[in-house]
Write an enzyme that holds these catalytic residues in place. Structure first.
Site, PDB file in Angstrom:
ATOM      1  N   CYS A  82     -12.794   1.266   0.975  1.00  0.00           N
ATOM      2  CA  CYS A  82     -12.162  -0.040   0.771  1.00  0.00           C
ATOM      3  C   CYS A  82     -12.703  -0.592  -0.534  1.00  0.00           C
ATOM      4  O   CYS A  82     -13.913  -0.759  -0.683  1.00  0.00           O
ATOM      5  CB  CYS A  82     -12.505  -0.982   1.927  1.00  0.00           C
ATOM      6  SG  CYS A  82     -11.975  -2.691   1.677  1.00  0.00           S
ATOM      7  N   GLU A  90       0.158  -2.879   6.309  1.00  0.00           N
ATOM      8  CA  GLU A  90      -0.313  -3.004   7.689  1.00  0.00           C
ATOM      9  C   GLU A  90       0.835  -3.284   8.659  1.00  0.00           C
ATOM     10  O   GLU A  90       0.725  -3.003   9.857  1.00  0.00           O
ATOM     11  CB  GLU A  90      -1.366  -4.122   7.788  1.00  0.00           C
ATOM     12  CG  GLU A  90      -2.627  -3.874   6.969  1.00  0.00           C
ATOM     13  CD  GLU A  90      -3.641  -2.996   7.668  1.00  0.00           C
ATOM     14  OE1 GLU A  90      -3.654  -2.969   8.907  1.00  0.00           O
ATOM     15  OE2 GLU A  90      -4.422  -2.319   6.964  1.00  0.00           O
ATOM     16  N   CYS A 105      -6.759  -0.225  -4.609  1.00  0.00           N
ATOM     17  CA  CYS A 105      -6.906  -0.562  -3.196  1.00  0.00           C
ATOM     18  C   CYS A 105      -6.394   0.652  -2.442  1.00  0.00           C
ATOM     19  O   CYS A 105      -5.329   1.191  -2.786  1.00  0.00           O
ATOM     20  CB  CYS A 105      -6.093  -1.807  -2.829  1.00  0.00           C
ATOM     21  SG  CYS A 105      -6.039  -2.146  -1.038  1.00  0.00           S
TER      22      CYS A 105
END
Length: 275
Positions: free
Chosen positions: A80, A159, A191
């Site tokens: 991350c 997500e 990312c």
């Protein structure tokens, strides 16, 4: 037992705010297929990007302690970018095992791939605001011009499994405008969620712009550690490797979406202790 015969059955551990780090997990599984893997997706507290960095650092320390103390990890990958920007140096000093981030491997690929010297990095608000990528690019000493852009909202689309919607395309056109206007020829997806938006990002940037993901380079760094004299030994057992996946959020959703993103290895998800 000689170094060549040494084996370490402890797992390689990875963590991310959610699904993005599965890009790194996929690269590690493909490059090091004999290794046990344990992955934590902190979906109960995602997204990390808008949160204060000290809060993200606290999450990173909590997860790392669980991976090392409770799950016996031999190496931790901070999969991350926001967590790496917030806590990587501290984790390396406190974890007791090697800790690998995704920022430096991605930057190495970025500066190696550019033809014009005009490069870009996109990431969460927290990652870009931390200056971690700006510092990593400067540390290479390469004569490049860097343009950075924060992309709030990208993680949430991934997500929700909305990677090809019209809404994410419109958002990408707006958020990527600074790197488009800068004329970059190489763009680092800073990312680990963003590779799932690569088609949309490429449509906006143009086909001549090279998109760089840090996943493969991070896996190569892990392999080098396992093969080196100062890291843990690789696993050489004949038994099939175990792959464990944990989530602090909806485990059923993590299994459904995660299996589509990663592949058949993700067929069961456990709940984290802090869920």
């Amino acid at each position: 037992m000689s170094a060549a015969e040494a084996t370490d059955d402890r797992p390689i551990a990875l963590f991310d705010s959610g699904f993005g780090g599965l890009t790194v997990a996929r690269a590690v599984i493909d490059l090091l297929p004999d290794e046990h893997i344990v992955y934590v997706g902190d979906t109960g507290r995602y997204p990390y990007g808008p949160r204060p960095l000290d809060e993200v650092a606290g999450f990173a320390h909590q997860i790392t302690r669980h991976l090392v103390d409770d799950l016996d990890a031999k190496l931790v990958i901070v999969a991350c970018n926001t967590a790496a920007a917030a806590a990587l140096d501290d984790l390396r000093g406190s974890a007791g095992v090697p800790v690998v981030g995704v920022i430096d491997p991605g930057v190495r690929s970025l500066v190696a791939a550019t033809r014009s010297g005009r490069i870009g990095v996109i990431g969460t608000v927290g990652t870009i605001g931390s200056g971690a990528y700006q510092g990593a690019v400067a540390a290479t000493g390469e004569a490049v011009t860097l343009t950075c852009a924060a992309c709030p909202g990208f993680v949430e689309f991934v997500e929700r499994d909305e990677t090809r919607s019209e809404q994410v395309h419109v958002l990408a056109e707006r958020l990527l405008a600074p790197v488009v206007e800068a004329g970059v020829d190489t763009l680092l997806l800073g990312c680990t969620h963003y590779p799932y938006l690569a088609r949309t990002i490429s449509d906006v940037m143009g086909r001549d712009v090279v998109l760089v993901s840090s996943a493969d380079e991070t896996a190569f760094e892990v392999r080098a550690l396992l093969q080196g004299p100062d890291g843990p030994a690789p696993r050489t057992g004949a038994d099939p490797p175990a792959r464990r996946f944990l989530s602090s959020g909806d485990v059923a959703w993590f299994r459904r979406l995660g299996s589509r993103l990663l592949g058949p290895e993700l067929d069961h998800v456990e709940r984290t202790p802090w869920a």
